[in-house]
Write an enzyme that holds these catalytic residues in place. Structure first.
Site, PDB file in Angstrom:
ATOM      1  N   GLY B 244       0.952  -1.081  -0.024  1.00 37.48           N
ATOM      2  CA  GLY B 244      -0.181   0.040   0.075  1.00 37.48           C
ATOM      3  C   GLY B 244       0.916   1.196   0.084  1.00 37.48           C
ATOM      4  O   GLY B 244       0.839   2.077  -0.848  1.00 37.48           O
ATOM      5  N   PHE B 245       1.739   1.126   1.038  1.00 38.04           N
ATOM      6  CA  PHE B 245       2.647   2.505   1.365  1.00 38.04           C
ATOM      7  C   PHE B 245       1.876   3.666   1.281  1.00 38.04           C
ATOM      8  O   PHE B 245       2.446   5.042   0.946  1.00 38.04           O
ATOM      9  CB  PHE B 245       3.800   2.442   0.132  1.00 38.04           C
ATOM     10  N   GLN B 642      11.077  -4.887   7.566  1.00 42.85           N
ATOM     11  CA  GLN B 642      10.702  -3.440   7.066  1.00 42.85           C
ATOM     12  C   GLN B 642      12.045  -2.257   7.241  1.00 42.85           C
ATOM     13  O   GLN B 642      11.892  -1.590   6.271  1.00 42.85           O
ATOM     14  CB  GLN B 642       9.891  -3.128   8.629  1.00 42.85           C
ATOM     15  N   LYS B 705       7.340   0.950  19.813  1.00 41.77           N
ATOM     16  CA  LYS B 705       6.843   1.933  18.926  1.00 41.77           C
ATOM     17  C   LYS B 705       7.070   1.515  17.399  1.00 41.77           C
ATOM     18  O   LYS B 705       7.696   0.561  17.149  1.00 41.77           O
ATOM     19  CB  LYS B 705       7.900   3.143  19.230  1.00 41.77           C
ATOM     20  N   GLY B 706       6.392   2.358  16.266  1.00 40.84           N
ATOM     21  CA  GLY B 706       6.379   1.814  15.132  1.00 40.84           C
ATOM     22  C   GLY B 706       7.651   2.014  14.205  1.00 40.84           C
ATOM     23  O   GLY B 706       8.711   2.526  14.789  1.00 40.84           O
ATOM     24  N   GLU B 709       7.642   3.994   9.205  1.00 42.31           N
ATOM     25  CA  GLU B 709       7.806   5.140   8.640  1.00 42.31           C
ATOM     26  C   GLU B 709       9.289   5.425   8.471  1.00 42.31           C
ATOM     27  O   GLU B 709      10.149   5.816   7.529  1.00 42.31           O
ATOM     28  CB  GLU B 709       7.006   6.362   9.005  1.00 42.31           C
TER      29      GLU B 709
END
Lengths: 211, 745
Positions: B244-245, B642, B705-706, B709
């Site tokens: 998707g991005f 990722q 945490k993510g 990005e």
């Protein structure tokens, strides 16, 4: 045509007379579906053009070890045949222009872009798709290696990468990581799993298993 | 409590489905009597359709309908806002025109759908689409941002307002100053999976949708709004999504149109767009021009930064992103001002693309930091350390956690930073110039509301449910690990169901927020199960009667006394003796008010070594190290993937990606994957990823945490800085293609 006259395809259509078949079957079906459009077409003298567009051709091809007797439009690509008619949706459409490699399958052992291959050109060939390479219960070593090295994220380019990777080793183009990178560059992975894919291929190559 | 140990790497839980071709993406579903839709795009960038001839297409074999602005079935909720607009709804500018697909002859951008052709096979629909002919009254399409920079408007959203700390021109009085302009071209998400939708009206007011969406609940809401039907009657399924991005962060007009047409023709209808349509109909990273003014004293202390950005948007919608935000809090600096403007052009609307505006902004800020370090004759890391901040200077509050110094140090060791020479163009390997560069990245760490359900079955197996989609990062794998850590159920006895609106509601996958949001809900639901199990075990007559809850531990499907290894009970026995066939717990989870006391960010540092050929101008990234400081790593294997994915995306952004518009026609000239160059195998070296892996004590119970990005944010700057180090040439407009380097020489 003669050699196919008594063939019956998997959809149950006899092809003894192409023209009759067209007129009696497809054209009538079309009339039933879209009477207005079809009548308009006939009014405009387009019936012959319509018949031509409906033209079905017989095709015999071995797909994943099963001989299929089919009747298809000559403009159908191998990719769309696999996906839309044979329910083999493991092969993916990423561009339809031979630019991404997501649709890579083997035709007589060679890796090809199924989107650039008219299905009719595979007459008498052996086609192998991801479904024919291995199964959930019995995975091909390359499939195992992709899991081990996490050679994917979204998984969409993965069937094409794996089919290409197997061919890359068979061709003798997996002697070192740089060579693999070069010979796998027709298969795009937008998630960017390239480094892991190269590791998976080198692992299988160095493991020495016959692929 | 946060588990104190690092998590082990595990295989992706959906890996077997993906490598065998069994994973079903939206276009892989087949429904009886399904029809196919093909879009015809406009051939002009601005104007009106004067006439449109669909007669030949109507008469082509197998055609079930040709839909244009003249006969498009009405969409009752057309004028309601489309779901997913940036940062909440825009203020209602009456001046802005509307784009409602196939609703008028007006053309607002090149490639805008003018007809949707439906037939009983893909080939027939494609052929018939080629027979649709339109004539136009043309107007000039304004598509060149560079020519319209003066028309920038303040978007009027709270997140986009001008920012000032200290003096706006504080940089001017500094002894060392820099002024530089940085440009990012249009970039296109281009996930490998083509966008589209499969819509099936299962009743007059009930709908089944197989979608390519990053949020099934969001698509459900958007369709409910568009068709004014009860969301409960809309079932959306996206178990697998081929990337998707960001392009799946909203419901696009053509999706709504397909649903409307499916209702009209009374058949399930499938649209699979073409690759060139992916450039115009599902968003892009906007062309953005930035100016940075920076001033520092001779000791390398920042005195002022002014960061201004102007980006393109559509004439019909104000898209905004957080391009200048990083500048507000990244470094200790008394005078900081930011300014963000958008220009409405005759272009299709952008959408957030991985890293989104922060990646655009980081390229400028981190290039400027490198340029200043050079002017100050300082090592770029040293310059950053001299301006390092332990608290957030924008909000005057602590970071929930920040281990960026350790990230700089570990990354520098891994790339061999000590081999870098501060003097540019001073290292060669044969014909090739060698250079090193680094850059920082950062992105908000969110904790959104989410729900999850956990079911512990009598046989000891566990099922986790959430509507969240997994577009590739390994959400299902991370959720499995979180459940395993709470309940000790063996990994191979845990099944995660996701990507379907029949499951508990979850946010759209985006903003690097899903492990934090949905993971917390899974944690909470499993914790409820744990409490019930413990209560059952320690009650009078229970297998561990009289024991205290804090003596117990859960592992290998057992509840046991931590200090007495033999003393234990299997979860399945515990359930059987209590006549339980299932323990079924749901949780709605969100962060508490204490989160507001902290600034929560993930951080990354990217290091690259490049080789530049001075004769050809070719740049090769020969080595890359990416370091993530994103709290506790839940699933190290997928997390590393990722990060390497961010490197591949970053190499493309830095060196090759650029969607080029011929402004005479307002049309892309390279809207395909042969001419729009995303990184391929040959462009990407072996990559080292480093996880700081220290839990964040504030954000959520897992301390995670993510990282989606931050894997990309900053990478392009690291490459540009390395190219400067290799050649002495500073390229400020991406991508760094050979022509730009050779021109500079």
């Amino acid at each position: 045509m003669a050699e196919y006259e008594h063939l019956e395809d998997e959809f149950g259509n006899a092809d003894s007379s192409r023209r009759n078949f067209l007129k009696q079957s497809s054209a009538l079906a079309a009339l039933a579906l879209t009477p207005v459009a079809a009548s308009a077409a006939i009014d405009n003298g387009l019936d012959e053009k319509m018949a031509a567009a409906f033209e079905q051709m017989p095709l015999q091809v071995d797909i994943n070890g099963t001989m299929r007797k089919l009747s298809i439009e000559p403009r159908v690509t191998l990719l769309d045949l696999l996906r839309e008619q044979l329910h083999l949706t493991g092969t993916k459409k990423g561009c339809d222009h031979g630019q991404c490699g997501a649709c890579t399958v083997h035709v007589d052992g060679q890796r090809v872009n199924a989107c650039l291959t008219l299905a009719m050109t595979t007459e008498g060939c052996k086609v192998t798709t991801i479904e024919g390479l291995g199964t959930l219960d019995q995975m091909h070593p390359m499939q195992e290696a992709f899991i081990k090295h996490d050679g994917f994220q979204c998984g969409y380019c993965t069937p094409g990468q794996i089919m290409s990777a197997v061919a890359c080793i068979r061709e003798g183009h997996a002697n070192n990581p740089d060579e693999v990178r070069e010979y796998m560059s027709g298969n795009i992975c937008r998630c960017g799993a390239y480094a892991n894919i190269v590791d998976a291929i080198m692992d299988v190559k160095q493991g020495g298993v016959r692929v | 409590m946060t588990k104190d140990l690092k998590n082990p790497p595990i295989d992706r839980v959906d890996g077997r489905m993906k490598v065998t071709g069994g994973a079903q993406y939206f276009a892989d579903f087949e429904l009886p009597n399904m029809a196919y839709c093909v879009i015809v795009g406009s051939e002009i960038g601005r104007g009106n359709i004067a006439s449109i001839d669909t007669k030949k297409a109507q008469g082509a074999p197998g055609v079930l309908g040709v839909f244009t602005h003249q006969n498009m079935p009405p969409i009752p909720g057309w004028d309601a806002p489309v779901g997913g607009e940036a940062d909440g709804p825009a203020p209602k500018p009456d001046t802005i025109e509307k784009y409602r697909i196939l609703s008028s002859p007006k053309i607002l951008f090149d490639g805008q759908p003018i007809a949707m052709v439906v037939a009983n096979s893909f080939e027939r629909a494609t052929y018939a689409a080629s027979l649709v002919k339109a004539t136009y009254t043309k107007q000039t399409a304004r598509t060149d941002l560079e020519k319209h920079l003066a028309e920038g408007i303040a978007p009027g959203r709270p997140g986009s307002s001008d920012y000032l700390r200290g003096k706006a021109d504080g940089y001017q009085s500094a002894p060392v100053t820099l002024e530089a302009n940085y440009t990012i071209p249009v970039e296109v998400h281009n996930p490998m999976e083509l966008h589209g939708i499969l819509a099936h009206w299962t009743g007059t007011d009930s709908l089944m949708i197989y979608a390519k969406t990053q949020g099934v609940n969001a698509t459900q809401d958007a369709m409910a709004q568009a068709f004014k039907i009860d969301p409960k009657k809309i079932h959306v399924h996206t178990e697998f999504m081929g990337g998707g991005f960001g392009m799946g962060l909203r419901t696009w007009p053509q999706e709504t149109a397909v649903v409307a047409i499916a209702r009209k023709i009374g058949r399930p209808l499938k649209l699979v767009m073409t690759r060139d349509q992916m450039f115009t109909l599902v968003g892009h990273r906007p062309y953005t021009v930035q100016t940075i003014n920076m001033g520092a004293d001779s000791n390398g202390k920042l005195i002022g930064i002014a960061h201004a950005a102007t980006a393109e948007t559509a004439s019909y919608e104000d898209f905004t992103e957080a391009t200048v935000n990083m500048t507000k809090f990244m470094y200790e600096c008394p005078n900081v001002s930011t300014r963000y403007r958008i220009v409405r052009l005759d272009r299709s609307v952008p959408i957030w693309m991985r890293g989104p505006g922060e990646a655009t902004g980081a390229f400028a800020l981190e290039s400027a930091m490198d340029e200043m370090a050079h002017k100050l004759n300082l090592d770029p890391i040293e310059f950053r350390l001299r301006n390092y901040t332990e608290t957030d200077p924008e909000h005057n509050r602590p970071y929930s956690s920040k281990n960026l110094k350790e990230a700089y140090q570990r990354g520098a060791e891994a790339i061999g930073w000590n081999k870098r020479k501060n003097e540019p163009a001073s290292q060669r390997d044969g014909d090739w110039l060698i250079g090193y560069g680094m850059s920082t990245g950062t992105f908000n760490a969110f904790r959104w509301e989410a729900s999850a359900r956990a079911l512990l079955n009598a046989d000891g197996s566990l099922t986790i449910q959430s509507a969240v989609t997994d577009i590739g990062p390994g959400t299902g794998t991370a959720l499995t690990m979180i459940a395993h850590n709470v309940l000790g159920v063996p990994l191979n006895r845990i099944k995660v169901a996701y990507g379907d609106t029949s499951l508990p509601k979850a946010p759209t996958q985006g903003g690097s927020a899903i492990v934090s949001a949905v993971g917390s809900a899974v944690y909470d639901a499993c914790t409820k199960i744990k409490k019930q199990l413990v209560d059952l075990a320690v009650k009078d007559g229970g297998q561990l009667a009289g024991r205290q809850a804090d003596e117990l531990m859960m592992a290998d499907g057992m509840l046991s006394i931590e200090k007495e290894p033999g003393k234990k009970v299997a979860l399945s026995d515990l359930m059987r003796t209590n006549n339980l066939t299932v323990i079924d717990k749901s949780a709605d989870s969100k962060g508490g008010p204490e989160l507001g006391k902290y600034s929560m960010y993930s951080f990354s540092v990217h290091f690259v070594q490049v080789r530049v050929n001075p004769l050809t101008g070719v740049v090769r990234v020969s080595k890359a190290v990416s370091v993530a400081d994103s709290g506790r790593i839940i699933s190290p294997k997928t997390a590393a993937s990722q990060m390497i994915g961010g490197v591949a995306g970053g190499i493309g952004m830095a060196l090759t990606e650029e969607a080029i518009i011929d402004h005479r026609f307002g049309r892309f000239v390279n809207n395909n994957l042969a001419d729009y160059h995303v990184a391929v195998h040959a462009d990407v070296p072996a990559i080292e990823t480093i996880m700081i892996d220290k839990p964040d004590p504030i954000i959520n119970p897992m301390g995670a945490k993510g990282m989606g990005e931050i894997a990309l944010i900053g990478f392009a700057g690291a490459v540009a800085n390395a190219v400067f180090n290799a050649t002495g040439q500073r390229v400020r407009d991406l991508p760094i293609t050979p022509d730009k380097l050779l021109r500079a020489v």
